[in-house]
Design an enzyme around this catalytic site. Structure first.
Site, PDB file in Angstrom:
ATOM      1  N   PHE A 297       0.864  -1.180   0.000  1.00  0.00           N
ATOM      2  CA  PHE A 297       0.000   0.000   0.000  1.00  0.00           C
ATOM      3  C   PHE A 297       0.903   1.234   0.000  1.00  0.00           C
ATOM      4  O   PHE A 297       1.950   1.251   0.640  1.00  0.00           O
ATOM      5  CB  PHE A 297      -0.919  -0.012   1.226  1.00  0.00           C
ATOM      6  CG  PHE A 297      -1.878   1.142   1.240  1.00  0.00           C
ATOM      7  CD1 PHE A 297      -2.866   1.250   0.277  1.00  0.00           C
ATOM      8  CD2 PHE A 297      -1.778   2.138   2.205  1.00  0.00           C
ATOM      9  CE1 PHE A 297      -3.744   2.329   0.272  1.00  0.00           C
ATOM     10  CE2 PHE A 297      -2.657   3.213   2.213  1.00  0.00           C
ATOM     11  CZ  PHE A 297      -3.641   3.309   1.248  1.00  0.00           C
TER      12      PHE A 297
ATOM     13  N   ASP B  33       6.572  -2.333   8.679  1.00  0.00           N
ATOM     14  CA  ASP B  33       5.203  -1.892   8.402  1.00  0.00           C
ATOM     15  C   ASP B  33       4.306  -3.063   8.779  1.00  0.00           C
ATOM     16  O   ASP B  33       4.171  -4.034   8.024  1.00  0.00           O
ATOM     17  CB  ASP B  33       5.035  -1.499   6.932  1.00  0.00           C
ATOM     18  CG  ASP B  33       3.628  -0.989   6.633  1.00  0.00           C
ATOM     19  OD1 ASP B  33       2.703  -1.301   7.425  1.00  0.00           O
ATOM     20  OD2 ASP B  33       3.443  -0.289   5.618  1.00  0.00           O
TER      21      ASP B  33
ATOM     22  N   HIS C 274      -0.692  -4.912   8.680  1.00  0.00           N
ATOM     23  CA  HIS C 274      -1.513  -6.113   8.455  1.00  0.00           C
ATOM     24  C   HIS C 274      -1.255  -7.173   9.520  1.00  0.00           C
ATOM     25  O   HIS C 274      -1.729  -8.297   9.367  1.00  0.00           O
ATOM     26  CB  HIS C 274      -1.166  -6.752   7.103  1.00  0.00           C
ATOM     27  CG  HIS C 274      -1.293  -5.857   5.922  1.00  0.00           C
ATOM     28  ND1 HIS C 274      -0.832  -6.187   4.669  1.00  0.00           N
ATOM     29  CD2 HIS C 274      -1.845  -4.625   5.781  1.00  0.00           C
ATOM     30  CE1 HIS C 274      -1.080  -5.208   3.809  1.00  0.00           C
ATOM     31  NE2 HIS C 274      -1.682  -4.241   4.467  1.00  0.00           N
TER      32      HIS C 274
ATOM     33  N   GLN D 210      -7.135   1.642  10.820  1.00  0.00           N
ATOM     34  CA  GLN D 210      -8.117   2.146   9.859  1.00  0.00           C
ATOM     35  C   GLN D 210      -9.283   1.151   9.785  1.00  0.00           C
ATOM     36  O   GLN D 210      -9.141  -0.010  10.166  1.00  0.00           O
ATOM     37  CB  GLN D 210      -7.380   2.354   8.510  1.00  0.00           C
ATOM     38  CG  GLN D 210      -8.232   2.704   7.318  1.00  0.00           C
ATOM     39  CD  GLN D 210      -8.690   1.467   6.584  1.00  0.00           C
ATOM     40  OE1 GLN D 210      -8.064   0.420   6.675  1.00  0.00           O
ATOM     41  NE2 GLN D 210      -9.790   1.575   5.877  1.00  0.00           N
TER      42      GLN D 210
ATOM     43  N   LYS E  96      -8.828  -2.582   8.956  1.00  0.00           N
ATOM     44  CA  LYS E  96      -7.721  -3.342   9.539  1.00  0.00           C
ATOM     45  C   LYS E  96      -8.222  -4.310  10.613  1.00  0.00           C
ATOM     46  O   LYS E  96      -9.382  -4.273  11.000  1.00  0.00           O
ATOM     47  CB  LYS E  96      -6.648  -2.384  10.083  1.00  0.00           C
ATOM     48  CG  LYS E  96      -6.010  -1.539   8.970  1.00  0.00           C
ATOM     49  CD  LYS E  96      -5.073  -2.345   8.063  1.00  0.00           C
ATOM     50  CE  LYS E  96      -4.856  -1.763   6.671  1.00  0.00           C
ATOM     51  NZ  LYS E  96      -4.093  -0.544   6.581  1.00  0.00           N
TER      52      LYS E  96
ATOM     53  N   ARG F 135       6.542  18.555  22.859  1.00  0.00           N
ATOM     54  CA  ARG F 135       6.313  19.003  24.229  1.00  0.00           C
ATOM     55  C   ARG F 135       6.331  17.836  25.217  1.00  0.00           C
ATOM     56  O   ARG F 135       5.580  16.873  25.054  1.00  0.00           O
ATOM     57  CB  ARG F 135       4.925  19.636  24.239  1.00  0.00           C
ATOM     58  CG  ARG F 135       4.675  20.567  25.362  1.00  0.00           C
ATOM     59  CD  ARG F 135       3.311  21.207  25.171  1.00  0.00           C
ATOM     60  NE  ARG F 135       3.096  22.163  26.235  1.00  0.00           N
ATOM     61  CZ  ARG F 135       1.929  22.699  26.519  1.00  0.00           C
ATOM     62  NH1 ARG F 135       0.859  22.384  25.793  1.00  0.00           N
ATOM     63  NH2 ARG F 135       1.816  23.550  27.501  1.00  0.00           N
TER      64      ARG F 135
ATOM     65  N   TYR G 288       5.308  25.847  27.763  1.00  0.00           N
ATOM     66  CA  TYR G 288       5.478  25.910  26.315  1.00  0.00           C
ATOM     67  C   TYR G 288       6.929  25.820  25.897  1.00  0.00           C
ATOM     68  O   TYR G 288       7.382  26.541  25.032  1.00  0.00           O
ATOM     69  CB  TYR G 288       4.790  27.157  25.730  1.00  0.00           C
ATOM     70  CG  TYR G 288       3.324  27.139  26.041  1.00  0.00           C
ATOM     71  CD1 TYR G 288       2.470  26.309  25.332  1.00  0.00           C
ATOM     72  CD2 TYR G 288       2.808  27.891  27.105  1.00  0.00           C
ATOM     73  CE1 TYR G 288       1.129  26.225  25.663  1.00  0.00           C
ATOM     74  CE2 TYR G 288       1.473  27.817  27.440  1.00  0.00           C
ATOM     75  CZ  TYR G 288       0.633  26.984  26.711  1.00  0.00           C
ATOM     76  OH  TYR G 288      -0.681  26.894  27.038  1.00  0.00           O
TER      77      TYR G 288
ATOM     78  N   ARG H 119      -1.430  12.969  18.062  1.00  0.00           N
ATOM     79  CA  ARG H 119      -2.011  12.294  19.228  1.00  0.00           C
ATOM     80  C   ARG H 119      -3.345  11.619  18.892  1.00  0.00           C
ATOM     81  O   ARG H 119      -4.183  12.186  18.201  1.00  0.00           O
ATOM     82  CB  ARG H 119      -2.242  13.303  20.362  1.00  0.00           C
ATOM     83  CG  ARG H 119      -0.964  13.871  20.975  1.00  0.00           C
ATOM     84  CD  ARG H 119      -1.293  14.737  22.182  1.00  0.00           C
ATOM     85  NE  ARG H 119      -2.207  15.817  21.843  1.00  0.00           N
ATOM     86  CZ  ARG H 119      -1.837  17.068  21.577  1.00  0.00           C
ATOM     87  NH1 ARG H 119      -0.570  17.434  21.642  1.00  0.00           N
ATOM     88  NH2 ARG H 119      -2.735  17.984  21.279  1.00  0.00           N
TER      89      ARG H 119
HETATM   90  C1  LIG Z   1      -3.356   0.502   5.868  1.00  0.00           C
HETATM   91  C2  LIG Z   1      -1.914   0.530   5.586  1.00  0.00           C
HETATM   92  C3  LIG Z   1      -1.089   1.607   5.985  1.00  0.00           C
HETATM   93  C4  LIG Z   1      -1.601   2.927   6.457  1.00  0.00           C
HETATM   94  O1  LIG Z   1      -2.502   2.962   7.458  1.00  0.00           O
HETATM   95  P1  LIG Z   1      -3.570   4.162   7.612  1.00  0.00           P
HETATM   96  O2  LIG Z   1      -4.016   3.995   9.018  1.00  0.00           O
HETATM   97  O3  LIG Z   1      -4.639   3.918   6.603  1.00  0.00           O
HETATM   98  O4  LIG Z   1      -2.863   5.447   7.395  1.00  0.00           O
HETATM   99  C5  LIG Z   1       0.280   1.470   5.830  1.00  0.00           C
HETATM  100  N1  LIG Z   1       0.813   0.380   5.270  1.00  0.00           N
HETATM  101  C6  LIG Z   1       0.073  -0.638   4.834  1.00  0.00           C
HETATM  102  C7  LIG Z   1       0.754  -1.829   4.225  1.00  0.00           C
HETATM  103  C8  LIG Z   1      -1.322  -0.601   4.950  1.00  0.00           C
HETATM  104  O5  LIG Z   1      -2.063  -1.605   4.481  1.00  0.00           O
END
Ligand SMILES: *Cc1c(COP(=O)(O)O)cnc(C)c1O
Length: 390
Positions: A90, A161, A164, A187, A190, A219, A226, A236
């Site tokens: 992705f 990453d 998944h 997301q 997921k 911060r 500040y 956040r």
């Molecule tokens: C979904 C996804 C992301 C990004 O996640 P978001 O929360 O949609 O920004 C990054 N890498 C891979 C492989 C993904 O499938």
């Protein structure tokens, strides 16, 4: 009156929720403070998520793309550096690199697991390489033994990453025990979700502190004057999302276990259909949470593959065309990029070229359906392929 044939398919809804999410949301609401600095849901979620994955620290953030950006940033990725990413992923994997002003260098994947090819990573390392980013495709962990060794020999970092890979295990280790930063997404589609959201697992306290500062405008937690100690932004997560994620995490193990069983069944049935090759498994991936059920139709062009996906969707199966190779998108070429043309990259990424054109994936809710439904999906696919013109 609806009499479509897909009545035989009954897939669970996604996302799923019950009283655990309802109670969590009310709990967050009634705290009276809805950001992490005032409430306790984000803190609690981070503790639970880190512990679940065996990591010393977790940091919840706004989404998975931001999790990657922040993780890369604390590893020193910026202008003048390169990050090696799989060509088949992705787009957020490369967008996050480019957002920091660094070059994303796409490399080829393994034809069975669809995870980054270790030899291709080794060949792509340059004096500017700062990190290698494996993507645990559909829940299959990339070859972390070889990648961790390659990175340490070359003096570069690994950032996983893990968008998944919630709950995945590799060779006796959970994702947080693999010694590198891992970035997750929450997301809507997921494996656990609050609609949007993300998290980092961090292997040590220094990286956690650096990421914490940068995710909160530089911060420190206790600052009241500040005094912004680092650069950064606001990444956040809010309290409502965290309360939902705490409930989602409690449901994860049971769902992973069910998807593992259903994938074993589906993979076996798919493998019997001539011309279908299900995603392969590196057995060192002891737990695969199965974000997608993926299979290839080797030799099929993109158009035929897309027509099959459309037909599956028309019959009620949540099917999708696999990711386009990142260097085949306009977005990729708008960021800092390697000194190569798309055709040159394609020439050294033949597997990504093929998989992006001949691969289909089914939504993970297919793997939460009954055995009968799994059989029906496989039968439909066999029928469609049997009648598909060669
Ligand atoms: C979904 C996804 C992301 C990004 O996640 P978001 O929360 O949609 O920004 C990054 N890498 C891979 C492989 C993904 O499938």
């Amino acid at each position: 009156m609806d009499s479509r044939p897909e009545a035989e398919f009954e897939f669970p809804a996604w996302p799923q929720f019950d009283d655990a999410e309802r109670i969590g949301l009310i709990r967050a609401l009634e705290q009276g403070q809805w950001w992490r600095m005032g409430g306790s849901e984000v803190d609690s979620f981070e503790r639970e998520f880190a512990e679940y994955h065996g990591a010393p620290h977790a940091l919840a953030v706004t989404n998975g793309t931001h999790a990657l950006e922040l993780g890369l940033e604390v590893l020193g990725v910026g202008p003048g550096t390169e990050v090696i990413v799989p060509a088949f992923t992705f787009i957020s994997s490369s967008l996050a690199v480019q957002r920091l002003g660094a070059v994303a260098v796409p490399v080829d994947i393994d034809p069975e697991t669809y995870c980054v090819d270790v030899a291709a990573c080794a060949a792509a390392i340059s004096p500017r390489t700062r990190a290698i980013m494996p993507v645990h495709m559909a829940g299959q962990i990339a070859d972390m033994d070889a990648l961790t060794k390659l990175a340490s020999d070359a003096g570069v970092e690994v950032i996983q990453d893990a968008a998944h890979a919630h709950g995945a295990r590799w060779s006796g280790s959970r994702v947080g025990e693999l010694g590198s930063i891992a970035a997750f997404s929450f997301q809507n589609g997921k494996l656990m979700t609050a609609g949007e959201g993300g998290a980092l697992l961090l292997p040590d306290n220094d990286l956690f502190e650096a990421a914490f500062l940068r995710h909160s405008c530089g911060r420190p937690r206790e600052d009241r004057r500040y005094f912004h100690r680092t650069s950064g932004s606001n990444y956040r997560l809010n309290e409502f999302s965290a309360s939902i994620l705490r409930a989602q995490l409690m449901r994860l193990d049971e769902q992973v276990e069910l998807r593992e069983r259903r994938w074993r069944l589906l993979r076996g049935l798919l493998a019997e259909i001539p011309g279908v090759r299900p995603q392969g498994r590196d057995e060192r991936c002891e737990v695969n949470p199965h974000y997608m059920a993926m299979f290839r139709l080797p030799g099929w062009g993109e158009d035929r593959r897309n027509a099959l996906v459309d037909e599956l969707v028309a019959r009620g199966v949540p099917a999708f065309a696999a990711f386009r190779a990142i260097y085949r998108t306009d977005g990729f070429w708008q960021g800092p990029r390697p000194d190569e043309t798309a055709e040159e990259i394609a020439a050294r990424c033949p597997v990504s070229e093929a998989v992006s054109q001949d691969c289909v994936w089914l939504h993970h809710r297919v793997l939460l359906a009954s055995e009968r439904t799994i059989h029906a999906v496989a039968t439909l696919l066999a029928d469609l392929l049997g009648s598909s013109p060669r």
